[in-house]
Design a protein around this motif. Structure first.
Motif, PDB file in Angstrom:
ATOM      1  N   MET A  89       4.629 -10.677  -0.527  1.00 14.01           N
ATOM      2  CA  MET A  89       3.879 -10.073  -1.607  1.00 14.01           C
ATOM      3  C   MET A  89       4.793  -9.190  -2.428  1.00 14.01           C
ATOM      4  O   MET A  89       5.834  -8.749  -1.947  1.00 14.01           O
ATOM      5  N   HIS A  90       4.405  -8.929  -3.657  1.00 18.13           N
ATOM      6  CA  HIS A  90       5.111  -7.966  -4.503  1.00 18.13           C
ATOM      7  C   HIS A  90       4.691  -6.566  -4.081  1.00 18.13           C
ATOM      8  O   HIS A  90       3.504  -6.301  -3.849  1.00 18.13           O
ATOM      9  N   VAL A  91       5.634  -5.657  -3.982  1.00 21.67           N
ATOM     10  CA  VAL A  91       5.321  -4.267  -3.663  1.00 21.67           C
ATOM     11  C   VAL A  91       4.385  -3.698  -4.722  1.00 21.67           C
ATOM     12  O   VAL A  91       3.416  -3.009  -4.403  1.00 21.67           O
ATOM     13  N   SER A  92       4.629  -4.027  -5.989  1.00 17.75           N
ATOM     14  CA  SER A  92       3.779  -3.510  -7.064  1.00 17.75           C
ATOM     15  C   SER A  92       2.352  -4.029  -6.969  1.00 17.75           C
ATOM     16  O   SER A  92       1.404  -3.335  -7.329  1.00 17.75           O
ATOM     17  N   GLN A  93       2.156  -5.224  -6.458  1.00 15.63           N
ATOM     18  CA  GLN A  93       0.806  -5.778  -6.325  1.00 15.63           C
ATOM     19  C   GLN A  93       0.065  -5.213  -5.125  1.00 15.63           C
ATOM     20  O   GLN A  93      -1.151  -5.351  -5.033  1.00 15.63           O
ATOM     21  N   SER A  94       0.783  -4.595  -4.209  1.00 17.59           N
ATOM     22  CA  SER A  94       0.126  -3.975  -3.055  1.00 17.59           C
ATOM     23  C   SER A  94      -0.348  -2.565  -3.383  1.00 17.59           C
ATOM     24  O   SER A  94      -1.021  -1.940  -2.576  1.00 17.59           O
ATOM     25  N   GLY A  95       0.049  -2.052  -4.555  1.00 15.63           N
ATOM     26  CA  GLY A  95      -0.336  -0.701  -4.946  1.00 15.63           C
ATOM     27  C   GLY A  95       0.829   0.256  -5.009  1.00 15.63           C
ATOM     28  O   GLY A  95       0.679   1.418  -5.320  1.00 15.63           O
ATOM     29  N   GLY A  96       2.032  -0.227  -4.677  1.00 15.83           N
ATOM     30  CA  GLY A  96       3.212   0.624  -4.738  1.00 15.83           C
ATOM     31  C   GLY A  96       3.873   0.783  -3.382  1.00 15.83           C
ATOM     32  O   GLY A  96       3.519   0.136  -2.395  1.00 15.83           O
ATOM     33  N   PHE A  97       4.846   1.686  -3.348  1.00 12.67           N
ATOM     34  CA  PHE A  97       5.667   1.860  -2.158  1.00 12.67           C
ATOM     35  C   PHE A  97       4.859   2.328  -0.944  1.00 12.67           C
ATOM     36  O   PHE A  97       4.983   1.772   0.145  1.00 12.67           O
ATOM     37  N   SER A  98       4.031   3.364  -1.121  1.00 13.49           N
ATOM     38  CA  SER A  98       3.282   3.917   0.028  1.00 13.49           C
ATOM     39  C   SER A  98       2.315   2.914   0.639  1.00 13.49           C
ATOM     40  O   SER A  98       2.304   2.733   1.865  1.00 13.49           O
ATOM     41  N   PRO A  99       1.487   2.211  -0.153  1.00  6.95           N
ATOM     42  CA  PRO A  99       0.635   1.189   0.455  1.00  6.95           C
ATOM     43  C   PRO A  99       1.430   0.063   1.114  1.00  6.95           C
ATOM     44  O   PRO A  99       1.040  -0.437   2.171  1.00  6.95           O
ATOM     45  N   ALA A 100       2.564  -0.319   0.491  1.00  2.98           N
ATOM     46  CA  ALA A 100       3.391  -1.374   1.092  1.00  2.98           C
ATOM     47  C   ALA A 100       3.948  -0.917   2.434  1.00  2.98           C
ATOM     48  O   ALA A 100       4.014  -1.697   3.389  1.00  2.98           O
ATOM     49  N   ARG A 101       4.347   0.333   2.524  1.00  2.00           N
ATOM     50  CA  ARG A 101       4.850   0.870   3.789  1.00  2.00           C
ATOM     51  C   ARG A 101       3.753   0.839   4.852  1.00  2.00           C
ATOM     52  O   ARG A 101       4.009   0.499   6.007  1.00  2.00           O
ATOM     53  N   LYS A 102       2.537   1.162   4.457  1.00  2.00           N
ATOM     54  CA  LYS A 102       1.409   1.114   5.404  1.00  2.00           C
ATOM     55  C   LYS A 102       1.142  -0.315   5.868  1.00  2.00           C
ATOM     56  O   LYS A 102       0.841  -0.545   7.041  1.00  2.00           O
ATOM     57  N   ILE A 103       1.273  -1.272   4.942  1.00  2.49           N
ATOM     58  CA  ILE A 103       1.107  -2.685   5.314  1.00  2.49           C
ATOM     59  C   ILE A 103       2.184  -3.088   6.319  1.00  2.49           C
ATOM     60  O   ILE A 103       1.901  -3.765   7.314  1.00  2.49           O
ATOM     61  N   ALA A 104       3.420  -2.657   6.086  1.00  3.89           N
ATOM     62  CA  ALA A 104       4.512  -2.974   7.010  1.00  3.89           C
ATOM     63  C   ALA A 104       4.258  -2.372   8.394  1.00  3.89           C
ATOM     64  O   ALA A 104       4.502  -3.014   9.410  1.00  3.89           O
ATOM     65  N   ILE A 105       3.752  -1.147   8.419  1.00  3.75           N
ATOM     66  CA  ILE A 105       3.454  -0.490   9.702  1.00  3.75           C
ATOM     67  C   ILE A 105       2.341  -1.232  10.432  1.00  3.75           C
ATOM     68  O   ILE A 105       2.417  -1.453  11.651  1.00  3.75           O
ATOM     69  N   LEU A 106       1.305  -1.647   9.706  1.00  3.47           N
ATOM     70  CA  LEU A 106       0.212  -2.417  10.319  1.00  3.47           C
ATOM     71  C   LEU A 106       0.748  -3.742  10.861  1.00  3.47           C
ATOM     72  O   LEU A 106       0.429  -4.127  11.993  1.00  3.47           O
ATOM     73  N   ALA A 107       1.566  -4.431  10.072  1.00  5.75           N
ATOM     74  CA  ALA A 107       2.130  -5.714  10.507  1.00  5.75           C
ATOM     75  C   ALA A 107       2.991  -5.551  11.754  1.00  5.75           C
ATOM     76  O   ALA A 107       2.989  -6.409  12.643  1.00  5.75           O
ATOM     77  N   GLU A 108       3.702  -4.423  11.830  1.00  3.99           N
ATOM     78  CA  GLU A 108       4.563  -4.157  12.985  1.00  3.99           C
ATOM     79  C   GLU A 108       3.761  -4.142  14.280  1.00  3.99           C
ATOM     80  O   GLU A 108       4.237  -4.618  15.320  1.00  3.99           O
ATOM     81  N   GLN A 109       2.552  -3.634  14.226  1.00  9.41           N
ATOM     82  CA  GLN A 109       1.702  -3.542  15.423  1.00  9.41           C
ATOM     83  C   GLN A 109       1.373  -4.915  16.002  1.00  9.41           C
ATOM     84  O   GLN A 109       1.043  -5.041  17.175  1.00  9.41           O
ATOM     85  N   PHE A 110       1.460  -5.950  15.156  1.00  5.19           N
ATOM     86  CA  PHE A 110       1.125  -7.305  15.583  1.00  5.19           C
ATOM     87  C   PHE A 110       2.352  -8.210  15.660  1.00  5.19           C
ATOM     88  O   PHE A 110       2.230  -9.423  15.772  1.00  5.19           O
ATOM     89  N   GLY A 111       3.542  -7.619  15.584  1.00  2.38           N
ATOM     90  CA  GLY A 111       4.773  -8.389  15.696  1.00  2.38           C
ATOM     91  C   GLY A 111       5.091  -9.227  14.464  1.00  2.38           C
ATOM     92  O   GLY A 111       5.865 -10.179  14.558  1.00  2.38           O
ATOM     93  N   VAL A 112       4.516  -8.878  13.316  1.00  3.27           N
ATOM     94  CA  VAL A 112       4.752  -9.622  12.080  1.00  3.27           C
ATOM     95  C   VAL A 112       5.909  -8.976  11.323  1.00  3.27           C
ATOM     96  O   VAL A 112       5.923  -7.767  11.111  1.00  3.27           O
ATOM     97  N   LYS A 113       6.856  -9.780  10.918  1.00  2.28           N
ATOM     98  CA  LYS A 113       8.025  -9.279  10.185  1.00  2.28           C
ATOM     99  C   LYS A 113       7.740  -9.251   8.681  1.00  2.28           C
ATOM    100  O   LYS A 113       6.917  -9.997   8.184  1.00  2.28           O
ATOM    101  N   THR A 114       8.465  -8.389   7.971  1.00  4.26           N
ATOM    102  CA  THR A 114       8.281  -8.272   6.531  1.00  4.26           C
ATOM    103  C   THR A 114       9.099  -9.326   5.787  1.00  4.26           C
ATOM    104  O   THR A 114      10.116  -9.812   6.289  1.00  4.26           O
ATOM    105  N   ALA A 115       8.643  -9.657   4.590  1.00  6.00           N
ATOM    106  CA  ALA A 115       9.353 -10.572   3.689  1.00  6.00           C
ATOM    107  C   ALA A 115       8.853 -10.272   2.273  1.00  6.00           C
ATOM    108  O   ALA A 115       8.033 -10.991   1.728  1.00  6.00           O
ATOM    109  N   TRP A 116       9.342  -9.186   1.688  1.00  9.01           N
ATOM    110  CA  TRP A 116       8.890  -8.785   0.360  1.00  9.01           C
ATOM    111  C   TRP A 116       9.376  -9.773  -0.685  1.00  9.01           C
ATOM    112  O   TRP A 116      10.506 -10.226  -0.651  1.00  9.01           O
ATOM    113  N   HIS A 117       8.495 -10.091  -1.624  1.00 10.98           N
ATOM    114  CA  HIS A 117       8.820 -11.049  -2.683  1.00 10.98           C
ATOM    115  C   HIS A 117       9.826 -10.431  -3.639  1.00 10.98           C
ATOM    116  O   HIS A 117       9.681  -9.285  -4.030  1.00 10.98           O
TER     117      HIS A 117
END
Length: 87
Positions: A1-29
């Motif tokens: 996803m685009h960081v800007s489409q997630s709402g910016g840096f802070s929401p994107a960081r929260k998404i990354a933290i949530l994904a981490e809990q489930f073993g999902v790796k990041t891949a920012w567009h």
């Protein structure tokens, strides 16, 4: 996803933290992101324990002349400048 489409840096960081809990790796567009957007992506990569991969596309010479601290791809790795003057 685009960081800007997630709402910016802070929401994107929260998404990354949530994904981490489930073993999902990041891949920012990243292919059509501005230099400022790319630096946001790379910053998220550096602070995320679950960093996976970062999409990359080179910037033309004019863009690199304006944004001298833009990331550099070398030997398959993306390098960011830690210098305040961009070198």
């Amino acid at each position: 996803m685009h960081v800007s489409q997630s709402g910016g840096f802070s929401p994107a960081r929260k998404i990354a933290i949530l994904a981490e809990q489930f073993g999902v790796k990041t891949a920012w567009h990243g292919p059509d992101v501005s230099p400022v957007g790319h630096m946001a992506n790379v910053t998220l990569d550096l602070v995320s324990y679950n960093f996976g991969i970062q999409e990359y596309s080179p910037f033309n010479e004019r863009t690199q002349a304006v944004f001298q601290a833009v990331r550099k791809m070398r030997d398959g790795y993306m390098w960011v400048s830690e210098s305040l003057d961009g070198h």
